[in-house]
Scaffold this motif. Structure first.
Motif, mmCIF file in Angstrom:
data_model
loop_
_atom_site.group_PDB
_atom_site.id
_atom_site.type_symbol
_atom_site.label_atom_id
_atom_site.label_comp_id
_atom_site.label_asym_id
_atom_site.label_seq_id
_atom_site.Cartn_x
_atom_site.Cartn_y
_atom_site.Cartn_z
ATOM 1 N N ARG A 3 -20.643 -5.011 -24.720
ATOM 2 C CA ARG A 3 -21.566 -5.781 -25.551
ATOM 3 C C ARG A 3 -22.145 -4.978 -26.688
ATOM 4 O O ARG A 3 -22.797 -5.515 -27.564
ATOM 5 C CB ARG A 3 -22.699 -6.337 -24.685
ATOM 6 C CG ARG A 3 -23.586 -5.233 -24.115
ATOM 7 C CD ARG A 3 -24.239 -5.667 -22.825
ATOM 8 N NE ARG A 3 -25.049 -4.598 -22.318
ATOM 9 C CZ ARG A 3 -24.575 -3.519 -21.770
ATOM 10 N NH1 ARG A 3 -23.288 -3.326 -21.697
ATOM 11 N NH2 ARG A 3 -25.381 -2.582 -21.318
ATOM 12 N N MET A 65 -30.169 -13.932 -21.745
ATOM 13 C CA MET A 65 -28.964 -13.120 -21.595
ATOM 14 C C MET A 65 -29.272 -11.721 -22.104
ATOM 15 O O MET A 65 -29.640 -11.559 -23.264
ATOM 16 C CB MET A 65 -27.797 -13.750 -22.356
ATOM 17 C CG MET A 65 -27.359 -15.089 -21.771
ATOM 18 S SD MET A 65 -25.811 -15.710 -22.483
ATOM 19 C CE MET A 65 -26.379 -16.306 -24.064
ATOM 20 N N TYR A 87 -26.737 -10.915 -16.991
ATOM 21 C CA TYR A 87 -26.422 -9.595 -17.529
ATOM 22 C C TYR A 87 -27.556 -8.568 -17.400
ATOM 23 O O TYR A 87 -28.251 -8.249 -18.346
ATOM 24 C CB TYR A 87 -25.998 -9.679 -18.992
ATOM 25 C CG TYR A 87 -24.843 -8.737 -19.313
ATOM 26 C CD1 TYR A 87 -24.781 -7.455 -18.771
ATOM 27 C CD2 TYR A 87 -23.810 -9.129 -20.137
ATOM 28 C CE1 TYR A 87 -23.728 -6.605 -19.048
ATOM 29 C CE2 TYR A 87 -22.730 -8.285 -20.425
ATOM 30 C CZ TYR A 87 -22.703 -7.021 -19.877
ATOM 31 O OH TYR A 87 -21.664 -6.186 -20.148
ATOM 32 N N TYR A 110 -21.906 -11.979 -19.069
ATOM 33 C CA TYR A 110 -22.224 -13.149 -19.886
ATOM 34 C C TYR A 110 -21.658 -14.421 -19.270
ATOM 35 O O TYR A 110 -20.508 -14.452 -18.829
ATOM 36 C CB TYR A 110 -21.663 -12.978 -21.295
ATOM 37 C CG TYR A 110 -22.444 -12.020 -22.159
ATOM 38 C CD1 TYR A 110 -23.835 -12.091 -22.240
ATOM 39 C CD2 TYR A 110 -21.803 -11.042 -22.901
ATOM 40 C CE1 TYR A 110 -24.552 -11.213 -23.032
ATOM 41 C CE2 TYR A 110 -22.508 -10.158 -23.705
ATOM 42 C CZ TYR A 110 -23.889 -10.249 -23.761
ATOM 43 O OH TYR A 110 -24.592 -9.383 -24.545
ATOM 44 N N GLY A 126 -31.041 -14.337 -26.462
ATOM 45 C CA GLY A 126 -30.050 -13.282 -26.287
ATOM 46 C C GLY A 126 -30.559 -11.933 -26.742
ATOM 47 O O GLY A 126 -31.297 -11.836 -27.725
ATOM 48 N N ALA A 131 -24.211 -11.724 -27.075
ATOM 49 C CA ALA A 131 -24.632 -12.835 -26.217
ATOM 50 C C ALA A 131 -24.212 -14.174 -26.816
ATOM 51 O O ALA A 131 -24.006 -15.152 -26.094
ATOM 52 C CB ALA A 131 -26.150 -12.807 -26.025
#
Length: 331
Positions: A3, A65, A87, A110, A126, A131
């Motif tokens: 991410r 998230m 997450y 996710y 997010g 996200a």
């Protein structure tokens, strides 16, 4: 760490995704509801990551998230607004454990677009731009079409080099969005006091050259000069040797690590690779043998969730300062 790859970080900085309002036209709202909303501080208009959104009332069904935004919600007493979360990088703080346990975890990492929709949310918050990865079906446009508002943690799009102020504003805006301004301002006031107390302990100390090791073998994935990670080091009495890297996270060559001679190494702790494994990788690399921090085995450790824009930051500054300058911070 998928991410936070450089491509995603660049996308977060240069192409922040938009927040857009999706609400009943003002003329269609009963007069009594408008009066009640205004008495509670609504409608509220906020510009987040370059896009203006107007909220006529606080969101009621929220999916978070990424851990740092989940903990912002929990810190502000908004557990009952959460219908799903996803997450974690590590365990939530002990003070949040009971509240966190009451929130459905809809995905280990996710969630899919369908998993998000299944919670029937009216708002998704997010932590990283990833996200809302459009390629994974969770793009903001897709959520907007389903009538769902979104917010992106502003570390992903902040341009000013004032990360602590960005944190305060993040908490302030979330507080306003959910009608809990008093809680947000109380947290900010305490955070300012905590930061001032740490600064007082470190007054007149010489800053220590610091290298952040997040991950990587061929190159070192590290903290750059943007974002709260760099700010943490400065406020904890250090100097980030890669502060000239114009992003929150990025790759640096091992040759540059050697050339810049860090006196301490901060290891980010998360995921399946342990701190001890990361230390071993650094200590057994012949190319790093002459680095002062390696020679002296001078390491500090931070959970990744301490090093992103969230409510852990003031305490994280104090904890890092205690590792970098124990003599100055010991009561």
């Amino acid at each position: 760490m998928s991410r936070r790859t450089p491509a995603l970080i660049a996308a977060a900085v240069l192409l922040p995704l938009a927040l857009t309002a999706c609400s009943t036209p003002e003329g269609d709202e009963p007069t009594g509801n408008k009066a009640a909303a205004k008495s509670d501080g609504f409608p509220y208009t906020v510009t987040n990551c370059g896009v203006t959104t107007t909220f006529k009332a606080p969101p009621k069904r929220v999916v978070t998230m990424n851990q740092h935004v989940t903990e912002i919600m929990l810190e502000l007493g908004l557990t009952k607004s959460l219908v799903g979360t996803a997450y974690l990088d590590d365990k939530v703080l002990p003070k949040y454990e009971k509240d966190y346990a009451s929130v459905p975890v809809i995905a280990k990492e996710y969630p899919s677009y369908e998993q998000v929709l299944a919670t029937n949310p009216d708002f998704v918050y997010g932590g990283y731009a990833s996200a809302f990865a459009a390629g994974d079906g969770r793009g903001r446009e897709a959520l907007k079409k389903s009538g769902i508002e979104t917010r992106l943690n502003t570390e992903s799009c902040a341009k000013a080099d004032t990360p602590m102020e960005t944190l305060y504003e993040e908490v302030r805006e979330v507080g306003r969005t959910f009608g809990v301004t008093d809680r947000a301002e109380a947290w900010i006031k305490q955070a300012e006091a905590d930061n001032a107390a740490t600064a007082g302990k470190l007054k007149d100390l010489k800053a220590l050259p610091v290298f952040v090791y997040d991950s990587g073998d061929k190159t070192a994935f590290t903290a750059g000069g943007k974002g709260i990670g760099n700010e943490l080091i400065k406020r904890a009495g250090g100097t980030n040797i890669f502060a000239d890297l114009d992003k929150s996270f990025g790759d640096a060559s091992w040759e540059n690590v050697v050339a810049r001679k860090p006196e301490a190494i901060v290891i980010y702790d998360y995921g399946s690779t342990t701190v001890e494994q990361k230390k071993k990788r650094l200590l057994t690399d012949p190319a790093l043998a002459d680095v002062p921090a390696i020679k002296n085995k001078r390491f500090a450790v931070m959970p990744l969730s301490d090093a992103v824009l969230g409510v852990r930051v003031p305490a994280a500054v104090e904890k890092l300062a205690a590792q970098l300058h124990p003599a100055a911070t010991t009561p």
